[in-house]
Design a protein around this motif. Structure first.
Motif, PDB file in Angstrom:
ATOM      1  N   ILE A  36       0.859  -1.180   0.000  1.00 20.28           N
ATOM      2  CA  ILE A  36       0.000   0.000   0.000  1.00 20.28           C
ATOM      3  C   ILE A  36       0.899   1.235   0.000  1.00 20.28           C
ATOM      4  O   ILE A  36       1.784   1.361   0.847  1.00 20.28           O
ATOM      5  CB  ILE A  36      -0.911   0.043   1.253  1.00 20.28           C
ATOM      6  N   ASP A  47       0.909  -4.849   3.418  1.00 19.78           N
ATOM      7  CA  ASP A  47      -0.276  -5.097   4.248  1.00 19.78           C
ATOM      8  C   ASP A  47      -0.985  -6.326   3.696  1.00 19.78           C
ATOM      9  O   ASP A  47      -1.772  -6.244   2.749  1.00 19.78           O
ATOM     10  CB  ASP A  47      -1.208  -3.886   4.241  1.00 19.78           C
ATOM     11  N   GLY A  49      -3.370  -7.975   4.692  1.00 21.18           N
ATOM     12  CA  GLY A  49      -4.831  -7.908   4.756  1.00 21.18           C
ATOM     13  C   GLY A  49      -5.460  -7.531   3.426  1.00 21.18           C
ATOM     14  O   GLY A  49      -6.615  -7.878   3.156  1.00 21.18           O
ATOM     15  N   ALA A  50      -4.729  -6.848   2.574  1.00 22.17           N
ATOM     16  CA  ALA A  50      -5.260  -6.430   1.272  1.00 22.17           C
ATOM     17  C   ALA A  50      -5.571  -7.613   0.369  1.00 22.17           C
ATOM     18  O   ALA A  50      -6.368  -7.491  -0.568  1.00 22.17           O
ATOM     19  CB  ALA A  50      -4.287  -5.481   0.575  1.00 22.17           C
ATOM     20  N   SER A  55      -7.154  -4.526   4.250  1.00 13.88           N
ATOM     21  CA  SER A  55      -5.957  -3.810   4.684  1.00 13.88           C
ATOM     22  C   SER A  55      -6.352  -2.765   5.719  1.00 13.88           C
ATOM     23  O   SER A  55      -7.531  -2.444   5.885  1.00 13.88           O
ATOM     24  CB  SER A  55      -5.280  -3.134   3.488  1.00 13.88           C
ATOM     25  N   THR A  56      -5.376  -2.216   6.389  1.00 13.16           N
ATOM     26  CA  THR A  56      -5.634  -1.169   7.376  1.00 13.16           C
ATOM     27  C   THR A  56      -6.373  -0.003   6.719  1.00 13.16           C
ATOM     28  O   THR A  56      -7.288   0.571   7.307  1.00 13.16           O
ATOM     29  CB  THR A  56      -4.300  -0.680   7.981  1.00 13.16           C
ATOM     30  N   GLU A  58      -8.373  -0.102   4.099  1.00 15.53           N
ATOM     31  CA  GLU A  58      -9.711  -0.481   3.624  1.00 15.53           C
ATOM     32  C   GLU A  58     -10.719  -0.761   4.735  1.00 15.53           C
ATOM     33  O   GLU A  58     -11.923  -0.680   4.504  1.00 15.53           O
ATOM     34  CB  GLU A  58      -9.610  -1.731   2.732  1.00 15.53           C
ATOM     35  N   LEU A  78      -2.651   0.468  -4.412  1.00 12.54           N
ATOM     36  CA  LEU A  78      -2.479  -0.917  -3.983  1.00 12.54           C
ATOM     37  C   LEU A  78      -1.637  -1.564  -5.076  1.00 12.54           C
ATOM     38  O   LEU A  78      -2.048  -1.601  -6.242  1.00 12.54           O
ATOM     39  CB  LEU A  78      -3.825  -1.628  -3.841  1.00 12.54           C
TER      40      LEU A  78
END
Length: 169
Positions: A36, A47, A49-50, A55-56, A58, A78
């Motif tokens: 990111i 990240d 999580g993406a 992600s943080t 999102e 991204l």
């Protein structure tokens, strides 16, 4: 945004190696990492999580399909980074960027989910798609990749380095 000290995923041993049975030929996400880029801050971070749109950046945001509906959105990129191991060593094989904006004050953002999925696929297939990025973000990404692992950067394609205006890095 929290500073996460996660590194890139590196290709693991192929669990289907040798037998050619169930799962053979399936793409694995073990060798792709989402980076990111905060355009305003000029910072890049991994990240994981993406991978699942979590992600943080999102989290807690409802994404809209029309960019103009989020006029005060903060810009992010991204970037899907795929790593491949060759005889020379690991390298950045696929790098593709997707636009995203987030307005935390209204908990709304803009992104094109089909574009994000397609760009992930293109990265896995070893494409480099970065020419649409702004120059500042290209520099941030090039320096992030080089600083993460200079050997991987050095083994990477000239196409990637030229795409990020980083021939001399």
């Amino acid at each position: 945004m929290d500073k996460q000290k996660l590194g890139f995923n590196i290709i693991k041993n192929d669990p289907t190696e040798g037998h050619g049975g169930f799962g053979a030929g399936v793409l694995t996400l073990d060798n792709i990492s989402p980076v990111i880029i905060d355009v305003d801050a000029g910072e890049a971070s991994v990240d994981i999580g993406a991978l699942h749109a979590r992600s943080t950046v999102e989290r807690g945001i409802k994404f809209l399909k029309v960019k103009e509906e989020v006029p005060n959105g903060k810009p992010y990129w991204l970037v899907w980074v795929t790593i491949e191991t060759t005889q020379e060593g690991p390298l950045y094989a696929g790098v593709t960027a997707c636009e995203m904006t987030v307005d935390r004050s209204i908990r709304r953002g803009y992104k094109s989910l089909p574009e994000h999925v397609n760009r992930m696929d293109k990265s896995l297939k070893r494409h480099v798609i970065v020419k649409h990025m702004d120059d500042k973000s290209k520099t941030v990404l090039a320096e992030f990749l080089k600083n993460h692992n200079a050997d991987m950067w050095n083994h990477s394609s000239d196409e990637l380095k030229k795409g990020l205006n980083a021939d001399d890095l």
